[in-house]
Enzyme design. Structure first.
Site, PDB file in Angstrom:
ATOM      1  N   SER A  96      -1.200   4.043 -14.203  1.00 38.59           N
ATOM      2  CA  SER A  96      -0.938   2.855 -14.389  1.00 38.59           C
ATOM      3  C   SER A  96      -0.411   3.130 -12.647  1.00 38.59           C
ATOM      4  O   SER A  96      -0.886   3.181 -11.206  1.00 38.59           O
ATOM      5  CB  SER A  96      -0.034   2.396 -14.976  1.00 38.59           C
ATOM      6  OG  SER A  96       0.488   1.403 -14.419  1.00 38.59           O
ATOM      7  N   HIS A 208      -0.002  -4.951 -17.515  1.00 34.76           N
ATOM      8  CA  HIS A 208      -1.606  -4.609 -18.234  1.00 34.76           C
ATOM      9  C   HIS A 208      -1.993  -5.773 -18.640  1.00 34.76           C
ATOM     10  O   HIS A 208      -3.352  -5.532 -19.383  1.00 34.76           O
ATOM     11  CB  HIS A 208      -2.131  -2.670 -18.368  1.00 34.76           C
ATOM     12  CG  HIS A 208      -1.981  -1.938 -17.073  1.00 34.76           C
ATOM     13  ND1 HIS A 208      -2.574  -2.103 -16.004  1.00 34.76           N
ATOM     14  CD2 HIS A 208      -0.244  -0.939 -17.094  1.00 34.76           C
ATOM     15  CE1 HIS A 208      -2.367  -1.223 -15.111  1.00 34.76           C
ATOM     16  NE2 HIS A 208      -0.816  -0.458 -16.530  1.00 34.76           N
TER      17      HIS A 208
END
Length: 331
Positions: A96, A208
């Site tokens: 990420s 996300h």
């Protein structure tokens, strides 16, 4: 030895991170000084609750991670000047937020100060995207342990009209689910009934997931003006688990920059396929991964995917020196 470099993501933060490297590595100190006094204060003295805030967490972890990366290069040069040339770095990946550190280490983001600016905006926009009209965070995440399909079936059965998605596919036995708080409560209750262990994560919102769409749009627009370069080594994309430049063949510099900006904008609201990244690294011959940045979470996950893969990490002086010692012994 074939090496994969992996870079820490959000959730790895802790009070005092980076302080030892700052005090003992001139290159780490230079990076953290570039970040400024506020970021250093957050890293060295910030409370657990403070460091959990997305707009604080992201610039702090990126800064400490890049400081750790530079400290690693410095220590390698100090201990064995030929070691760096003997290491075969097959590729890089970041979890990420960590993907921005991977892109910096691979030369796609050419200026660390620009990287700091990017992740500061990213943290702010992702934090804002997770707020309700009352200014309270409306989302969160839980780590679910069990078969991936069983977890996703549970998600589908309880999501109703809310936001609820599998967003981090970490290992064969761990999938992270993100969503609005009501949907997550339904998921946790149903998961318990189905004997799926679900543990809340120390994050500020539903990363996300589609909740991040407003942040993804802003981030993509900002990245369009960041003059991103083609990485000088393979970077495994979080959202495809493959070489992020797959599909960019034949593009000129402007086209490459646009391609990466679009991909990284999309990344903020797309699942992270970490298990597949590590499996692809292994298929590419990686024998050892070095986790760079605060914590050892990624090393633990790697062992659940590829038990025989050597894992090293760099977050403080002890881990830095142990890593370099091991690399010298295995060159």
């Amino acid at each position: 030895m074939k090496i994969g470099l992996i870079f820490a993501g959000q959730g790895a933060q802790y009070t005092g991170m980076g302080k030892e490297l700052y005090d003992n590595s001139s290159r780490a100190k230079e990076i953290m000084n570039l970040a400024g006094e506020q970021v250093k204060e957050w890293c060295f003295e910030g409370t657990k609750e403070m460091l959990r805030q997305t707009h604080i967490t992201q610039p702090c972890i990126y800064t400490v991670t890049m400081a750790a990366y530079e400290a690693l290069l410095e220590e390698i040069e100090k201990q064995d000047s030929d070691l760096l040339n003997s290491l075969e770095i097959v590729g890089l990946a970041g979890f990420s937020l960590g993907e921005y550190a991977a892109l910096t280490a691979a030369g796609s983001i050419t200026d660390i100060r620009k990287g700091m600016e990017i992740v500061t905006h990213r943290g702010t926009w992702m934090n804002e995207a997770g707020l309700g009209e009352d200014g309270v965070q409306r989302g969160s995440m839980v780590a679910a342990f069990g078969d991936r399909k069983a977890i996703l079936d549970c998600v589908d059965d309880v999501k109703e009209d809310g936001v609820l998605q599998g967003v981090n596919f970490n290992s064969p036995v761990q999938t992270v689910v993100a969503g609005d708080k009501e949907s997550l409560e339904r998921f946790k209750a149903e998961a318990k009934a189905r004997k799926i262990k679900a543990i809340p994560l120390s994050v500020g919102t539903a990363f996300h997931s589609k909740m991040m769409a407003p942040a993804a749009a802003k981030l993509q627009d900002f990245l369009m003006d960041c003059d991103l370069k083609a990485p000088n080594k393979k970077v495994y994309s979080d959202i495809t688990a493959e070489d992020m430049m797959k599909g960019a063949e034949g593009l000129d510099e402007a086209g490459v920059s646009k391609f990466i900006a679009e991909l990284m904008g999309k990344q903020a609201m797309s699942p992270v396929y970490w298990q597949e990244i590590i499996e692809n690294m292994a298929a590419d011959g990686v024998e050892c991964v070095i986790e760079i940045g605060p914590g050892t979470t990624l090393c633990g996950i790697v062992k659940k995917i590829k038990e025989d893969m050597l894992t090293l990490h760099v977050q403080d002086m002890e881990s830095l020196q142990n890593t370099v010692k091991t690399l010298i012994e295995n060159k």
